[in-house]
Design a protein around this motif. Structure first.
Motif, PDB file in Angstrom:
ATOM      1  N   THR A  76       7.053   7.811  -4.762  1.00  0.00           N
ATOM      2  CA  THR A  76       7.545   8.435  -3.690  1.00  0.00           C
ATOM      3  C   THR A  76       8.316   7.236  -2.918  1.00  0.00           C
ATOM      4  OG1 THR A  76       5.881   8.157  -3.113  1.00  0.00           O
ATOM      5  CG2 THR A  76       6.300  10.515  -3.860  1.00  0.00           C
ATOM      6  N   LYS A  77       7.621   6.203  -2.929  1.00  0.00           N
ATOM      7  CA  LYS A  77       7.310   4.691  -1.550  1.00  0.00           C
ATOM      8  C   LYS A  77       7.038   4.997  -0.940  1.00  0.00           C
ATOM      9  CE  LYS A  77      10.019   2.473  -4.911  1.00  0.00           C
ATOM     10  NZ  LYS A  77       9.519   1.101  -5.639  1.00  0.00           N
ATOM     11  N   LEU A  78       6.067   6.602  -0.739  1.00  0.00           N
ATOM     12  CA  LEU A  78       5.671   6.658   0.616  1.00  0.00           C
ATOM     13  C   LEU A  78       4.371   5.028   0.735  1.00  0.00           C
ATOM     14  CD1 LEU A  78       5.920  10.393   0.891  1.00  0.00           C
ATOM     15  CD2 LEU A  78       6.727   8.890   2.414  1.00  0.00           C
ATOM     16  N   PRO A  79       3.467   5.072   1.814  1.00  0.00           N
ATOM     17  CA  PRO A  79       2.264   5.271   2.146  1.00  0.00           C
ATOM     18  C   PRO A  79       1.583   5.989   1.156  1.00  0.00           C
ATOM     19  CG  PRO A  79       3.077   5.598   3.978  1.00  0.00           C
ATOM     20  CD  PRO A  79       4.139   5.968   3.306  1.00  0.00           C
ATOM     21  N   TYR A 116       0.800  -1.278  -0.394  1.00  0.00           N
ATOM     22  CA  TYR A 116      -0.173   0.048  -0.438  1.00  0.00           C
ATOM     23  C   TYR A 116       0.951   1.008   0.130  1.00  0.00           C
ATOM     24  CZ  TYR A 116      -4.283   2.497   1.043  1.00  0.00           C
ATOM     25  OH  TYR A 116      -5.283   3.629   0.944  1.00  0.00           O
ATOM     26  N   ARG A 117       1.793   1.425  -1.241  1.00  0.00           N
ATOM     27  CA  ARG A 117       3.075   2.127  -1.786  1.00  0.00           C
ATOM     28  C   ARG A 117       2.930   2.866  -2.758  1.00  0.00           C
ATOM     29  NH1 ARG A 117       8.226   0.664  -0.216  1.00  0.00           N
ATOM     30  NH2 ARG A 117       7.992  -1.122  -1.402  1.00  0.00           N
ATOM     31  N   ASP A 118       2.799   4.458  -2.343  1.00  0.00           N
ATOM     32  CA  ASP A 118       2.847   5.161  -3.700  1.00  0.00           C
ATOM     33  C   ASP A 118       4.195   4.189  -4.701  1.00  0.00           C
ATOM     34  OD1 ASP A 118       2.457   7.290  -5.685  1.00  0.00           O
ATOM     35  OD2 ASP A 118       4.709   7.752  -5.218  1.00  0.00           O
ATOM     36  N   VAL A 129       4.179   3.111  10.281  1.00  0.00           N
ATOM     37  CA  VAL A 129       4.322   1.893   8.719  1.00  0.00           C
ATOM     38  C   VAL A 129       6.025   1.421   8.315  1.00  0.00           C
ATOM     39  CG1 VAL A 129       4.485   1.770   6.494  1.00  0.00           C
ATOM     40  CG2 VAL A 129       2.843   2.312   7.708  1.00  0.00           C
ATOM     41  N   VAL A 130       6.739   2.413   8.660  1.00  0.00           N
ATOM     42  CA  VAL A 130       8.449   1.706   8.887  1.00  0.00           C
ATOM     43  C   VAL A 130       7.893   0.610  10.536  1.00  0.00           C
ATOM     44  CG1 VAL A 130      10.988   2.498   9.701  1.00  0.00           C
ATOM     45  CG2 VAL A 130       9.184   3.991   8.292  1.00  0.00           C
ATOM     46  N   ALA A 131       7.836   1.524  11.525  1.00  0.00           N
ATOM     47  CA  ALA A 131       8.020   0.394  12.332  1.00  0.00           C
ATOM     48  C   ALA A 131       7.068  -1.154  12.114  1.00  0.00           C
ATOM     49  CB  ALA A 131       8.061   0.589  13.926  1.00  0.00           C
ATOM     50  N   ALA A 132       6.595  -0.954  11.967  1.00  0.00           N
ATOM     51  CA  ALA A 132       5.446  -2.043  11.745  1.00  0.00           C
ATOM     52  C   ALA A 132       6.019  -3.468  10.321  1.00  0.00           C
ATOM     53  CB  ALA A 132       4.267  -2.112  11.309  1.00  0.00           C
ATOM     54  N   LEU A 133       6.571  -2.295   9.603  1.00  0.00           N
ATOM     55  CA  LEU A 133       7.662  -3.326   8.579  1.00  0.00           C
ATOM     56  C   LEU A 133       8.577  -3.889   9.540  1.00  0.00           C
ATOM     57  CD1 LEU A 133       7.051  -1.380   5.148  1.00  0.00           C
ATOM     58  CD2 LEU A 133       5.794  -3.104   6.039  1.00  0.00           C
ATOM     59  N   HIS A 134       9.665  -3.394   9.804  1.00  0.00           N
ATOM     60  CA  HIS A 134      10.539  -3.617  10.767  1.00  0.00           C
ATOM     61  C   HIS A 134      10.368  -4.969  11.743  1.00  0.00           C
ATOM     62  CE1 HIS A 134      14.049  -3.645  13.543  1.00  0.00           C
ATOM     63  NE2 HIS A 134      14.352  -3.302  11.992  1.00  0.00           N
ATOM     64  N   ALA A 135       9.057  -4.696  12.312  1.00  0.00           N
ATOM     65  CA  ALA A 135       8.623  -5.753  13.181  1.00  0.00           C
ATOM     66  C   ALA A 135       8.219  -7.465  12.236  1.00  0.00           C
ATOM     67  CB  ALA A 135       7.386  -6.176  13.699  1.00  0.00           C
ATOM     68  N   ALA A 136       7.552  -6.830  11.434  1.00  0.00           N
ATOM     69  CA  ALA A 136       7.420  -7.932   9.903  1.00  0.00           C
ATOM     70  C   ALA A 136       8.322  -8.385   9.677  1.00  0.00           C
ATOM     71  CB  ALA A 136       6.086  -7.165   8.731  1.00  0.00           C
ATOM     72  N   ALA A 137       9.673  -8.294   9.499  1.00  0.00           N
ATOM     73  CA  ALA A 137      11.044  -8.600   9.241  1.00  0.00           C
ATOM     74  C   ALA A 137      11.649  -9.399  10.327  1.00  0.00           C
ATOM     75  CB  ALA A 137      12.174  -7.601   8.638  1.00  0.00           C
ATOM     76  N   LYS A 138      11.043  -8.624  11.340  1.00  0.00           N
ATOM     77  CA  LYS A 138      12.046  -9.543  12.598  1.00  0.00           C
ATOM     78  C   LYS A 138      11.069 -10.454  12.931  1.00  0.00           C
ATOM     79  CE  LYS A 138      14.544  -8.341  15.052  1.00  0.00           C
ATOM     80  NZ  LYS A 138      16.309  -8.738  15.223  1.00  0.00           N
ATOM     81  N   PHE A 139      10.042 -10.463  13.134  1.00  0.00           N
ATOM     82  CA  PHE A 139       8.878 -12.420  12.516  1.00  0.00           C
ATOM     83  C   PHE A 139       9.382 -13.216  11.618  1.00  0.00           C
ATOM     84  CE2 PHE A 139       6.015  -9.493  15.261  1.00  0.00           C
ATOM     85  CZ  PHE A 139       5.411 -10.602  16.491  1.00  0.00           C
ATOM     86  N   ALA A 140       9.113 -12.771  10.095  1.00  0.00           N
ATOM     87  CA  ALA A 140       9.663 -13.501   9.477  1.00  0.00           C
ATOM     88  C   ALA A 140      11.063 -13.821   9.721  1.00  0.00           C
ATOM     89  CB  ALA A 140      10.140 -12.799   7.555  1.00  0.00           C
ATOM     90  N   GLU A 141      12.472 -13.152  10.339  1.00  0.00           N
ATOM     91  CA  GLU A 141      13.150 -14.048  10.463  1.00  0.00           C
ATOM     92  C   GLU A 141      13.213 -14.615  11.536  1.00  0.00           C
ATOM     93  OE1 GLU A 141      17.615 -12.045  11.767  1.00  0.00           O
ATOM     94  OE2 GLU A 141      16.113 -11.189  12.572  1.00  0.00           O
TER      95      GLU A 141
END
Length: 668
Positions: free
Chosen positions: A423-426, A418-420, A447-459
């Motif tokens: 610009t890469k912004l939401p 869900y980003r442009d 969104v930055v913090a949540a995507l980072h959290a998703a990456a940590k879960f994936a790891e």
């Protein structure tokens, strides 16, 4: 009128006003089905030939809770009538029973008979159509009922005497004002049953020697049929209401003190506000997982709706505070509650009822004449972020495992997509204040913090492709935020951006939510871009010692007021969070402590915090208590303590980073 006191157990929540009248009674969900709905459960004392309702001008009232307990202890004194009453209200910690303990003291030098009259104005299922109230002689009790909601009313004096008189009647019909009028001659008419729009009253008599105290226990048992409430009433009489009160007090005292915390240099009144806040947050948390925003029904008069919903935004931030405080079972219920609410696209809608059904909303499904999903992206992002923080606190991989495929991946994929594309912004969504549509710095930070959290879960679960995908998306959004949402011209972050014909237009309105840049780890708190932004917040939004939401805030604004807006508790605490995070010495923590003292002064005498204050007379405005206000204070105090300890260790070791409260460890 904001509510002065609240008690509950996760199935029942009861709000009490400054005259110690019950105004809201929620059951079986916290925040859903208000069976009083802002009406009045009156009570008063008859002595020496006159009835003194608790609203009588002669009463002087002091509101309070018992220390470290979700049991009230409010005192009323009527000097002219020579009476003192201490009212202790509680909901049993386990059973669905609300108890009012009246400790009545005769301040005169003569023995007197005192009659307690209690009036009950139920609107079962939130309306007054088709209710019944009847007297049950075998139980010496009144029962209000409709469909599957039964409210049994009974009581007992310290002399083991039960209800002396009762009556039932119709209300709001022709000239009938209600059964409370029947009490004003000191007698009740013993009408045994009424149906339609009904209410009831009951009477208890006590003989009070000079300067002695006698007790009256009055209880309301909530259930779903006669058998249910009769059985609980019989059990209560055997156990005794005093034992129920003792058990409830012991439970809450143990609950709020489960963590041994050294509060450092915080004064006792600040510690008390912390513990009261935890108890109030618990009272607003339904046992099935919904964390409700507020349950003060007087807001119905403002816009014919209430705050009695689970906003994912509020709930996620409250859950973060509860996890910091060690109440992980409550947050687990919250995440389980959110899990089935996710749309197929991977986002959460505006708000929900405590039973999980979709709540009311003002976010439209059409924008500029085109179909548009009503997305408030920060709500989705904050739940994902808080879920990761929950794992960090608990390391409970068994709990989070089923959430990875059901919540983390759908949410992460949605946030990443869900980003442009340019610009890469939401993409634009509604802001955290639920008023504007655009690309907001606060939302982007989450969104930055949540995507980072998703990456940590994936790891965590060995999903390397998604780990790289989410990390990359998080960094792209962060870089886009720093590029497009920071204004070199103004030297601070913008509130929001709008994309028009390929161009970015910035709204430079100063908004307290810009604290998100440091809070969610986008930049360090001492970064010049953060410092300039936070200084602008202090300069432009300071009002009456606190901080307004944003410049020219209209919500509950007084006519003719020229300031930025009303001071909000949460916004003021965000400035305290900045002081805490950027402090490099204990001395630099003092401004945060001063804000804590301002927050305590903003609470009522019992420690209940509102949403916002009148900037002139400091009266509470909008709803009270607001769960978010209390949880923000809890979180800030815990961050203060953590930073205090860190600074102590730093003074010993002279190395390490000061900025680790919400730090994001960036990885490729």
């Amino acid at each position: 009128m904001p509510r002065s006191l609240v008690v509950g157990n996760g199935n029942i929540l009861v709000n009490i006003d400054n005259h110690l009248q019950v105004r809201d009674f929620y059951y079986p969900y916290v925040g859903q089905q208000n069976h009083v709905g802002g009406h009045f459960h009156r009570w008063g004392l008859w002595v020496d030939g006159r009835l003194l309702w608790s609203t009588d001008a002669g009463w002087k009232t002091g509101l309070s809770y018992k220390k470290d307990i979700l049991v009230t202890e409010s005192e009323m004194i009527h000097e002219d009538a020579k009476l003192q009453v201490v009212v202790e209200d509680f909901v049993h910690y386990e059973e669905n029973i609300f108890v009012r303990h009246f400790r009545i003291k005769n301040l005169s030098s003569e023995t007197r008979t005192v009659r307690l009259f209690a009036h009950h104005d139920f609107h079962l299922y939130q309306d007054e159509v088709g209710d019944t109230v009847c007297y049950i002689p075998k139980k010496n009790a009144l029962v209000h009922y409709k469909r599957k909601r039964y409210m049994l009313i009974a009581g007992m004096t310290s002399d083991k005497e039960g209800m002396r008189q009762y009556t039932t009647g119709q209300k709001n019909w022709t000239h009938d004002e209600g059964s409370w009028r029947d009490a004003e001659d000191g007698e009740l008419s013993l009408n045994p049953i009424a149906q339609g729009a009904v209410d009831s009253a009951c009477r208890f008599d006590i003989l009070c020697p000079p300067h002695k105290e006698k007790d009256v226990y009055l209880w309301i048992i909530a259930g779903k049929n006669f058998e249910d409430v009769f059985k609980k009433n019989d059990s209560l009489i055997v156990v005794t209401p005093s034992k129920m009160q003792e058990d409830t007090e012991n439970f809450w005292r143990s609950w709020v003190n489960k963590q041994e915390i050294d509060f450092k240099d915080l004064d006792d009144d600040l510690v008390s506000l912390y513990k009261t806040g935890l108890l109030i947050v618990r009272a607003h948390s339904d046992n099935r997982g919904a964390i409700t925003a507020a349950n003060d029904s007087d807001n119905l008069h403002y816009n014919k709706d209430s705050y009695s919903y689970m906003w994912p935004r509020d709930g996620a931030l409250v859950a973060l505070a509860l996890d910091k405080a060690g109440y992980h079972e409550l947050t687990r219920r919250f995440f389980k509650f959110c899990r089935p609410l996710l749309t197929k696209q991977g986002f959460l809608l505006h708000k929900f009822n405590p039973d999980g059904s979709l709540g009311s909303s003002w976010h439209p499904w059409i924008l500029d004449g085109k179909p548009s999903d009503p997305i408030q992206e920060d709500e989705t992002a904050l739940v994902l972020y808080s879920l990761w923080k929950h794992y960090e606190f608990t390391k409970d991989i068994e709990f989070v495992k089923p959430f990875y495929h059901d919540m983390v991946i759908p949410m992460g994929d949605f946030l990443a997509s869900y980003r442009d594309s340019h610009t890469k912004l939401p993409k634009p969504s509604y802001d955290l204040w639920e008023e504007q549509h655009g690309i907001f710095t606060f939302t982007t930070s989450t969104v930055v913090a949540a995507l980072h959290a998703a990456a940590k879960f994936a790891e965590l679960f060995g999903d390397s492709k998604r780990k790289d995908f989410y990390y990359r998306a998080s960094e792209e959004v962060r870089e886009a935020m720093l590029k497009h949402l920071y204004s070199d011209e103004h030297g601070r972050f913008a509130k929001k951006a709008l994309l028009r014909n390929g161009n970015i237009e910035l709204d430079m309105t100063v908004d307290a939510s810009l604290f998100s840049v440091f809070y969610f780890g986008i930049l360090a708190p001492d970064d010049p871009r953060v410092v300039s932004t936070m200084n602008a917040i202090k300069e432009k939004l300071s009002v009456a010692g606190g901080i307004a939401r944003y410049e020219n805030d209209y919500y509950h604004r007084k006519n003719g007021f020229e300031g930025p807006g009303n001071p909000w508790i949460i916004c003021t605490l965000w400035v305290a969070d900045w002081y805490i995070q950027k402090a490099t010495t204990h001395e630099q923590l003092k401004p945060a402590k001063e804000i804590f003292q301002w927050v305590r002064a903003a609470a009522n005498e019992a420690g209940v915090l509102p949403e916002q204050l009148d900037p002139d007379d400091k009266r509470p405005l909008s709803v009270a208590p607001l769960t978010w206000s209390h949880s923000s204070y809890v979180a800030s105090v815990l961050d203060y303590i953590s930073k205090y300890d860190l600074l102590t260790e730093q003074a010993k070791s002279k190395n390490g980073s000061f900025y680790d409260v919400h730090k994001i460890d960036r990885e490729p």
